[in-house]
Design a protein around this motif. Structure first.
Motif, PDB file in Angstrom:
ATOM      1  N   PHE A   1      -3.704   2.343  -7.982  1.00 50.56           N
ATOM      2  CA  PHE A   1      -3.944   3.134  -6.776  1.00 50.56           C
ATOM      3  C   PHE A   1      -4.318   4.545  -7.191  1.00 50.56           C
ATOM      4  O   PHE A   1      -3.595   5.196  -7.951  1.00 50.56           O
ATOM      5  CB  PHE A   1      -2.681   3.158  -5.910  1.00 50.56           C
ATOM      6  N   GLY A   2      -5.464   5.030  -6.708  1.00 55.95           N
ATOM      7  CA  GLY A   2      -5.912   6.355  -7.120  1.00 55.95           C
ATOM      8  C   GLY A   2      -6.617   7.095  -6.002  1.00 55.95           C
ATOM      9  O   GLY A   2      -7.063   6.498  -5.012  1.00 55.95           O
TER      10      GLY A   2
ATOM     11  N   ASN B   1     -10.350  12.806   0.853  1.00 51.35           N
ATOM     12  CA  ASN B   1      -9.607  12.011   1.813  1.00 51.35           C
ATOM     13  C   ASN B   1      -9.831  10.524   1.589  1.00 51.35           C
ATOM     14  O   ASN B   1      -9.859   9.740   2.531  1.00 51.35           O
ATOM     15  CB  ASN B   1     -10.002  12.390   3.252  1.00 51.35           C
ATOM     16  N   GLU B   2     -10.011  10.115   0.353  1.00 50.43           N
ATOM     17  CA  GLU B   2     -10.228   8.706   0.061  1.00 50.43           C
ATOM     18  C   GLU B   2      -9.398   8.264  -1.141  1.00 50.43           C
ATOM     19  O   GLU B   2      -9.385   8.931  -2.177  1.00 50.43           O
ATOM     20  CB  GLU B   2     -11.712   8.432  -0.192  1.00 50.43           C
ATOM     21  N   PHE B   3      -8.705   7.154  -0.952  1.00 52.12           N
ATOM     22  CA  PHE B   3      -7.962   6.511  -2.022  1.00 52.12           C
ATOM     23  C   PHE B   3      -8.602   5.158  -2.305  1.00 52.12           C
ATOM     24  O   PHE B   3      -9.247   4.569  -1.434  1.00 52.12           O
ATOM     25  CB  PHE B   3      -6.501   6.284  -1.622  1.00 52.12           C
ATOM     26  N   ALA B   4      -8.424   4.657  -3.517  1.00 44.77           N
ATOM     27  CA  ALA B   4      -8.956   3.342  -3.871  1.00 44.77           C
ATOM     28  C   ALA B   4      -7.859   2.498  -4.503  1.00 44.77           C
ATOM     29  O   ALA B   4      -6.945   3.022  -5.141  1.00 44.77           O
ATOM     30  CB  ALA B   4     -10.141   3.476  -4.830  1.00 44.77           C
ATOM     31  N   ILE B   5      -7.968   1.183  -4.302  1.00 46.08           N
ATOM     32  CA  ILE B   5      -6.963   0.252  -4.810  1.00 46.08           C
ATOM     33  C   ILE B   5      -7.666  -0.877  -5.548  1.00 46.08           C
ATOM     34  O   ILE B   5      -8.532  -1.554  -4.983  1.00 46.08           O
ATOM     35  CB  ILE B   5      -6.114  -0.351  -3.679  1.00 46.08           C
ATOM     36  N   VAL B   6      -7.302  -1.089  -6.801  1.00 46.26           N
ATOM     37  CA  VAL B   6      -7.760  -2.241  -7.580  1.00 46.26           C
ATOM     38  C   VAL B   6      -6.659  -3.296  -7.503  1.00 46.26           C
ATOM     39  O   VAL B   6      -5.523  -3.041  -7.883  1.00 46.26           O
ATOM     40  CB  VAL B   6      -8.028  -1.867  -9.053  1.00 46.26           C
ATOM     41  N   MET B   7      -7.008  -4.487  -6.992  1.00 46.71           N
ATOM     42  CA  MET B   7      -6.027  -5.571  -6.825  1.00 46.71           C
ATOM     43  C   MET B   7      -6.434  -6.778  -7.651  1.00 46.71           C
ATOM     44  O   MET B   7      -7.238  -7.608  -7.210  1.00 46.71           O
ATOM     45  CB  MET B   7      -5.905  -5.935  -5.338  1.00 46.71           C
ATOM     46  N   PRO B   8      -5.940  -6.899  -8.880  1.00 46.21           N
ATOM     47  CA  PRO B   8      -6.344  -7.991  -9.777  1.00 46.21           C
ATOM     48  C   PRO B   8      -5.988  -9.365  -9.208  1.00 46.21           C
ATOM     49  O   PRO B   8      -5.008  -9.517  -8.470  1.00 46.21           O
ATOM     50  CB  PRO B   8      -5.550  -7.704 -11.056  1.00 46.21           C
TER      51      PRO B   8
END
Length: 224
Positions: free
Chosen positions: A122-123, A128-135
């Protein structure tokens, strides 16, 4: 979460300056090495995180995304990638001030970091934007994860920050494709986010990755 997340960085820099000063004054290093290593480890961790929210910074998040793309290419496992944005943050900034807007971002980040799996990344990738990598996560599974995060954010007592404050977020969601790069995935998810926000608040738009190009003249075993 502390309001001033720059303080750990200031503290680490001060410790490092004091250690360098002691080494110069005494010439002794051995007894200071363990402390020096601890401070350097702390600085390395701080360099990977966004100082305001505690989330991974953009560079580190994209590095995690690049690593997941490489792993997916080796294993063939699909994964999901989401970009989320707090709805109406500009209005919150205008009505309640910068301090409240910052605390909103901090608390959304806190809820995400507490809820997401340890293998997720989670970064913060924009103001105003976050990103999520979900393996190893298909779109239907990632939709459930986003729904759980929405529920957590809605359950926060936002009135502690400002009267009648309610926080929601919009989401752009996608999965990986064979020729993806971190930049193409981020662009696709961000485009999906903009589509979601155009539909209103608290919305999700999912975008399937483009299909591989098909060449009818190529050997069948190369059509992947």
């Amino acid at each position: 979460m502390p309001a001033d997340l720059d303080q750990p960085l200031v503290s680490a820099r001060h410790q490092l300056s004091e250690l360098i000063k002691q080494i110069k004054e005494t010439g002794q290093q051995d007894n200071l090495l363990p402390t020096l290593e601890t401070v350097l480890t702390k600085l390395e961790g701080l360099a990977q995180h966004d100082h305001l929210t505690g989330a991974l910074n953009r560079r580190t998040l994209l590095n995690m995304l690049e690593g997941e793309l490489a792993r997916s290419y080796r294993t063939g496992h699909t994964f999901s990638f989401a970009v989320i944005s707090v709805d109406g943050l500009e209005n919150i900034l205008e009505q309640h001030g910068q301090a409240v807007a910052k605390q909103v971002l901090q608390m959304v980040s806190k809820e995400a970091l507490e809820m997401l799996r340890t293998l997720d990344s989670f970064g913060r990738v924009a103001a105003n934007e976050f990103a999520i990598v979900m393996p190893t996560t298909w779109l239907d599974q990632s939709l459930k994860a986003i729904a759980r995060l929405k529920k957590r954010v809605a359950a926060v007592d936002w009135n502690t920050l400002a009267p009648d404050l309610h926080i929601t977020f919009s989401t752009g969601l996608t999965t990986n494709a064979i020729k993806d790069t971190p930049e193409t995935m981020l662009q696709r998810a961000t485009t999906a986010l903009h589509t979601a926000k155009s539909k209103g608040t608290d919305t999700i738009t999912q975008v399937e990755p483009p299909l591989p190009e098909f060449d009818p003249n190529a050997p069948e075993n190369n059509q992947r």
